[in-house]
Design an enzyme around this catalytic site. Structure first.
Site, PDB file in Angstrom:
ATOM      1  N   CYS A  31     -17.411   3.832 -22.290  1.00 52.00           N
ATOM      2  CA  CYS A  31     -16.526   3.570 -23.420  1.00 52.00           C
ATOM      3  C   CYS A  31     -16.975   2.306 -24.164  1.00 52.00           C
ATOM      4  O   CYS A  31     -18.008   2.360 -24.817  1.00 52.00           O
ATOM      5  CB  CYS A  31     -15.069   3.538 -22.973  1.00 52.00           C
ATOM      6  SG  CYS A  31     -13.967   4.003 -24.330  1.00 52.00           S
ATOM      7  N   GLY A  39       0.810  -1.227   0.000  1.00 46.96           N
ATOM      8  CA  GLY A  39       0.000   0.000   0.000  1.00 46.96           C
ATOM      9  C   GLY A  39       0.836   1.266   0.000  1.00 46.96           C
ATOM     10  O   GLY A  39       0.441   2.272   0.603  1.00 46.96           O
ATOM     11  N   ARG A  64     -10.221   4.054 -29.672  1.00 48.97           N
ATOM     12  CA  ARG A  64      -9.936   4.201 -31.104  1.00 48.97           C
ATOM     13  C   ARG A  64     -11.208   4.292 -31.928  1.00 48.97           C
ATOM     14  O   ARG A  64     -11.192   4.719 -33.066  1.00 48.97           O
ATOM     15  CB  ARG A  64      -9.181   2.965 -31.638  1.00 48.97           C
ATOM     16  CG  ARG A  64      -7.785   2.849 -31.137  1.00 48.97           C
ATOM     17  CD  ARG A  64      -7.007   1.766 -31.866  1.00 48.97           C
ATOM     18  NE  ARG A  64      -5.895   1.351 -31.053  1.00 48.97           N
ATOM     19  CZ  ARG A  64      -4.790   2.061 -30.866  1.00 48.97           C
ATOM     20  NH1 ARG A  64      -4.642   3.221 -31.465  1.00 48.97           N
ATOM     21  NH2 ARG A  64      -3.832   1.623 -30.082  1.00 48.97           N
ATOM     22  N   HIS A 100     -14.384   8.515 -20.206  1.00 47.85           N
ATOM     23  CA  HIS A 100     -14.274   7.794 -18.924  1.00 47.85           C
ATOM     24  C   HIS A 100     -14.503   8.760 -17.755  1.00 47.85           C
ATOM     25  O   HIS A 100     -13.550   9.357 -17.262  1.00 47.85           O
ATOM     26  CB  HIS A 100     -12.871   7.198 -18.775  1.00 47.85           C
ATOM     27  CG  HIS A 100     -12.579   6.089 -19.708  1.00 47.85           C
ATOM     28  ND1 HIS A 100     -12.606   4.775 -19.313  1.00 47.85           N
ATOM     29  CD2 HIS A 100     -12.233   6.086 -21.009  1.00 47.85           C
ATOM     30  CE1 HIS A 100     -12.286   4.005 -20.344  1.00 47.85           C
ATOM     31  NE2 HIS A 100     -12.054   4.774 -21.376  1.00 47.85           N
ATOM     32  N   ILE A 151      -1.196   4.177  -1.269  1.00 50.91           N
ATOM     33  CA  ILE A 151      -2.176   4.728  -0.322  1.00 50.91           C
ATOM     34  C   ILE A 151      -1.462   5.524   0.780  1.00 50.91           C
ATOM     35  O   ILE A 151      -1.942   6.583   1.201  1.00 50.91           O
ATOM     36  CB  ILE A 151      -3.027   3.593   0.299  1.00 50.91           C
ATOM     37  CG1 ILE A 151      -3.803   2.833  -0.791  1.00 50.91           C
ATOM     38  CG2 ILE A 151      -3.983   4.131   1.368  1.00 50.91           C
ATOM     39  CD1 ILE A 151      -4.836   3.660  -1.525  1.00 50.91           C
ATOM     40  N   GLU A 195       7.029   8.251  -5.147  1.00 48.98           N
ATOM     41  CA  GLU A 195       6.885   6.845  -4.749  1.00 48.98           C
ATOM     42  C   GLU A 195       7.683   5.987  -5.716  1.00 48.98           C
ATOM     43  O   GLU A 195       7.524   6.101  -6.931  1.00 48.98           O
ATOM     44  CB  GLU A 195       5.395   6.477  -4.813  1.00 48.98           C
ATOM     45  CG  GLU A 195       5.120   5.039  -4.464  1.00 48.98           C
ATOM     46  CD  GLU A 195       3.700   4.587  -4.850  1.00 48.98           C
ATOM     47  OE1 GLU A 195       2.823   5.431  -5.102  1.00 48.98           O
ATOM     48  OE2 GLU A 195       3.498   3.363  -4.913  1.00 48.98           O
ATOM     49  N   GLY A 238     -18.564  -0.042 -23.020  1.00 51.11           N
ATOM     50  CA  GLY A 238     -19.922  -0.260 -22.506  1.00 51.11           C
ATOM     51  C   GLY A 238     -20.930   0.580 -23.277  1.00 51.11           C
ATOM     52  O   GLY A 238     -22.045   0.136 -23.579  1.00 51.11           O
ATOM     53  N   MET A 239     -20.546   1.807 -23.639  1.00 53.56           N
ATOM     54  CA  MET A 239     -21.414   2.676 -24.445  1.00 53.56           C
ATOM     55  C   MET A 239     -21.505   2.133 -25.865  1.00 53.56           C
ATOM     56  O   MET A 239     -22.592   2.077 -26.469  1.00 53.56           O
ATOM     57  CB  MET A 239     -20.832   4.100 -24.436  1.00 53.56           C
ATOM     58  CG  MET A 239     -21.477   5.072 -25.387  1.00 53.56           C
ATOM     59  SD  MET A 239     -20.643   5.128 -27.000  1.00 53.56           S
ATOM     60  CE  MET A 239     -21.170   6.699 -27.628  1.00 53.56           C
ATOM     61  N   GLN A 240     -20.372   1.700 -26.403  1.00 57.73           N
ATOM     62  CA  GLN A 240     -20.370   1.184 -27.781  1.00 57.73           C
ATOM     63  C   GLN A 240     -21.261  -0.056 -27.891  1.00 57.73           C
ATOM     64  O   GLN A 240     -22.023  -0.217 -28.850  1.00 57.73           O
ATOM     65  CB  GLN A 240     -18.935   0.878 -28.227  1.00 57.73           C
ATOM     66  CG  GLN A 240     -18.056   2.148 -28.259  1.00 57.73           C
ATOM     67  CD  GLN A 240     -16.589   1.872 -28.577  1.00 57.73           C
ATOM     68  OE1 GLN A 240     -16.160   0.727 -28.664  1.00 57.73           O
ATOM     69  NE2 GLN A 240     -15.809   2.935 -28.732  1.00 57.73           N
ATOM     70  N   GLN A 297      14.265  -5.194   9.526  1.00 55.93           N
ATOM     71  CA  GLN A 297      15.696  -4.912   9.744  1.00 55.93           C
ATOM     72  C   GLN A 297      16.494  -5.223   8.482  1.00 55.93           C
ATOM     73  O   GLN A 297      17.358  -4.447   8.059  1.00 55.93           O
ATOM     74  CB  GLN A 297      16.239  -5.768  10.890  1.00 55.93           C
ATOM     75  CG  GLN A 297      15.615  -5.476  12.241  1.00 55.93           C
ATOM     76  CD  GLN A 297      16.141  -6.450  13.303  1.00 55.93           C
ATOM     77  OE1 GLN A 297      17.305  -6.826  13.297  1.00 55.93           O
ATOM     78  NE2 GLN A 297      15.273  -6.857  14.210  1.00 55.93           N
ATOM     79  N   GLU A 349     -15.089   8.077 -14.769  1.00 56.54           N
ATOM     80  CA  GLU A 349     -14.549   7.569 -13.502  1.00 56.54           C
ATOM     81  C   GLU A 349     -13.205   8.192 -13.124  1.00 56.54           C
ATOM     82  O   GLU A 349     -12.882   8.291 -11.945  1.00 56.54           O
ATOM     83  CB  GLU A 349     -14.436   6.038 -13.554  1.00 56.54           C
ATOM     84  CG  GLU A 349     -13.353   5.452 -14.456  1.00 56.54           C
ATOM     85  CD  GLU A 349     -13.775   5.266 -15.913  1.00 56.54           C
ATOM     86  OE1 GLU A 349     -14.740   5.922 -16.340  1.00 56.54           O
ATOM     87  OE2 GLU A 349     -13.125   4.474 -16.625  1.00 56.54           O
TER      88      GLU A 349
HETATM   89  N1  GLN Z   1     -12.085  -0.824 -27.605  1.00 55.91           N
HETATM   90  C1  GLN Z   1     -12.869   0.372 -27.704  1.00 55.91           C
HETATM   91  C2  GLN Z   1     -12.163   1.472 -28.472  1.00 55.91           C
HETATM   92  O1  GLN Z   1     -10.957   1.431 -28.637  1.00 55.91           O
HETATM   93  C3  GLN Z   1     -13.251   0.864 -26.297  1.00 55.91           C
HETATM   94  C4  GLN Z   1     -12.083   1.349 -25.504  1.00 55.91           C
HETATM   95  C5  GLN Z   1     -12.376   1.510 -24.024  1.00 55.91           C
HETATM   96  O2  GLN Z   1     -13.357   0.965 -23.515  1.00 55.91           O
HETATM   97  N2  GLN Z   1     -11.504   2.225 -23.301  1.00 55.91           N
HETATM   98  O3  GLN Z   1     -12.789   2.400 -28.897  1.00 55.91           O
END
Ligand code: GLN
Length: 538
Positions: free
Chosen positions: A387, A18, A468, A513, A21, A143, A389-391, A195, A515
């Site tokens: 990303c 850690g 991409r 992203h 952290i 670090e 997930g959206m595609q 030690q 997040e």
């Molecule tokens: N593989 C997809 C792209 O390159 C999604 C990338 C991702 O989820 N970061 O567009």
């Protein structure tokens, strides 16, 4: 005149103690006392950056504002300190060698033999001091990845030795983090590995100023005295790092151990201003006392390794705490959903209030992701796609709602007649892989009244990217007519950055992203919106 002071954090005995952290927690305490602090990570591997590594090897690849693909510890630094980091905050052996070799080819060392000492160690020192030399920081915490004694880490430790000498001892210090194992049979904590680890550090000419002992049991006075005696540090510089309820408790544990005071005194800095941790503490209180719960399914292909989705997991926790809500994350392997019967899928999602489909690369588990999305869309469960997930959400909607039965992403099918997701201009499957994606921050304009605009409370935003492929605008009309709207676009290029399904309580997919920008004290608006919607359905 020397103004910036440097704190080096090394690790001994084993990895995974850690260090990230501890560095972030110390940084938090110093920043909360009013110091200007940044944190840097030196990684001993030969890759130029972790962008080309599989998450199983390395965990998540964290992306900074300037588009650097970096170690996931930078995510902790940003989340703890609420500051932006950049490429300068993450240096690898590969990058150091690349710079030195480029200089050699240019002729900068003409006539000389190029060697680890001084050329590599000089370049390491230059990179460490580059942050201090901006004049933006009172303190730079560096670090050092890996474990003292590793062959790979040696040039970094040697650079620290030289730099300490050059900076003058009062201007830098070394914190060494080690393991204090508990031997059950003997009923004792053991200091010998510590030690030995400090001895290894001494062999390389570095005396630590502070020893932080990672332990499962409290360190008593005798143990502290023993470590102090054998490691040549004052007893108050022996700091206990005990298992915590959450990583966010560690700054307070370090404060109890007076780590910040020991550091300030060692560096001759004023310690009169106490850390202002009011908003941090109120986050911790909310984290512990949340009266509601929501269950979120996180669908991805690397779910065995939680670190692969670190920033998403933390963003869910931040948003939950802000809304008096404990978030229970159910990790679902996308591949396992591939072959399930509808009844089995139903069983997976029965007790779920929100579905998040994760980013990723490659076609493994794609069908499982699409099935999860279809289930969330048809059953009106709040959905958040990031990303990839959206595609996948675009592919699912095109196939099952817009009648484009062959729809696919060009990443997975180069032949599809309906490439609803296609390569961005200038991108292709066969290009050089390192650092060539669309990376870093881009602006985005939101449609007023959309879930996204409501969440941000603003229509001009900017978010970080790493991809991409992109929504294919040739299919925008047909998808919009069927109820999937582009609610976030790049203001000049028209690229679709956000899609939403209108006839749904909360269905949002982002090409970027979000997040990466969620912080403990500033949860991300879209994660807040998602959790709020999940709560409403509970
Ligand atoms: N593989 C997809 C792209 O390159 C999604 C990338 C991702 O989820 N970061 O567009």
């Amino acid at each position: 005149m020397q103004t910036t002071k440097y704190i080096f954090v090394t690790g001994g005995v084993t990895s995974s103690l850690g260090k990230g952290i501890i560095s972030a927690s110390l940084g938090k305490l110093l920043k909360a006392r009013g110091f200007r602090v940044t944190i840097q990570k030196l990684d001993p591997y030969i890759n130029i950056d972790p962008g080309t590594m599989n998450p199983y090897e390395h965990g998540e690849c964290y992306v900074t504002e300037d588009g650097a693909e970096t170690d996931l510890d930078l995510g902790h630094y940003e989340r703890f300190l609420s500051v932006d980091t950049s490429q300068a905050n993450n240096i690898t052996t590969g990058r150091i060698y690349q710079t030195v070799i480029e200089k050699e080819r240019r002729g900068d060392y003409l006539g000389k033999t190029v060697q680890v000492i001084p050329h590599i160690t000089d370049e390491i020192q230059r990179r460490i001091q580059a942050l201090g030399e901006t004049g933006n920081y009172d303190l730079v915490i560096t670090e050092i990845g890996g474990t003292v004694g590793d062959i790979e880490s040696l040039p970094f430790i040697e650079a620290v030795r030289q730099l300490r000498y050059n900076l003058g001892m009062g201007n830098s210090m070394v914190i060494h983090l080690t393991l204090i194992p508990y031997l059950k049979a003997a009923g004792e904590l053991k200091t010998k590995p510590t030690q030995n680890s400090v001895k290894t550090l001494l062999e390389h000419g570095v005396q630590p100023d502070v020893v932080v002992g990672r332990t499962e049991y409290p360190l008593n006075e005798d143990i502290r005295k023993k470590i102090a005696l054998f490691c040549n540090v004052p007893k108050e510089a022996v700091i206990q790092s005990i298992d915590a309820y959450s990583i966010y408790d560690v700054p307070l544990l370090m404060q109890e151990e007076r780590l910040d005071l020991v550091v300030l005194n060692r560096l001759g800095l004023p310690d009169a201003t106490l850390p202002d941790l009011r908003s941090w503490n109120s986050f911790l209180t909310r984290l512990r006392t949340a009266s509601r719960q929501v269950s979120i399914a996180l669908v991805g292909k690397y779910v065995e390794l939680k670190d692969a989705y670190k920033s998403i997991h933390e963003a869910l926790i931040h948003a939950g705490a802000a809304q008096d809500c404990k978030v229970n994350v159910h990790w679902l392997h996308s591949e396992s959903l591939d072959d399930m019967t509808p009844l089995e899928i139903e069983a997976q999602f029965r007790a779920i209030q929100g579905v998040l489909v994760a980013p990723g690369f490659g076609d493994r588990g794609i069908n499982g992701k699409i099935r999860a999305i279809q289930y969330a869309r048809e059953n009106r469960i709040p959905f958040f796609g990031i990303c990839l997930g959206m595609q996948c959400a675009v592919v699912e909607f095109a196939r099952n709602k817009a009648g484009l039965t062959d729809a696919h992403s060009a990443e997975f099918s180069s032949q599809t007649p309906q490439p609803v997701i296609h390569y961005l201009q200038g991108q292709s499957a066969d290009m050089r892989k390192g650092g060539t994606m669309r990376l870093g921050t881009y602006p985005c304009t939101l449609t007023p009244g959309s879930h996204a605009a409501k969440a941000y409370g603003n229509i001009h935003i900017s978010e970080r990217h790493r991809h991409r492929l992109e929504f294919n605008n040739d299919f925008l009309d047909v998808l919009e007519k069927n109820g999937m709207k582009a609610t976030g676009r790049h203001p000049e290029l028209g690229l679709v950055e956000i899609v939403e399904v209108t006839d749904h309580p909360w269905f949002v997919g982002t090409q970027f992203h979000p997040e990466y920008k969620s912080r403990v004290e500033e949860p991300h608006p879209l994660f807040l919106g998602f959790i709020e919607a999940a709560k409403a359905g509970n």
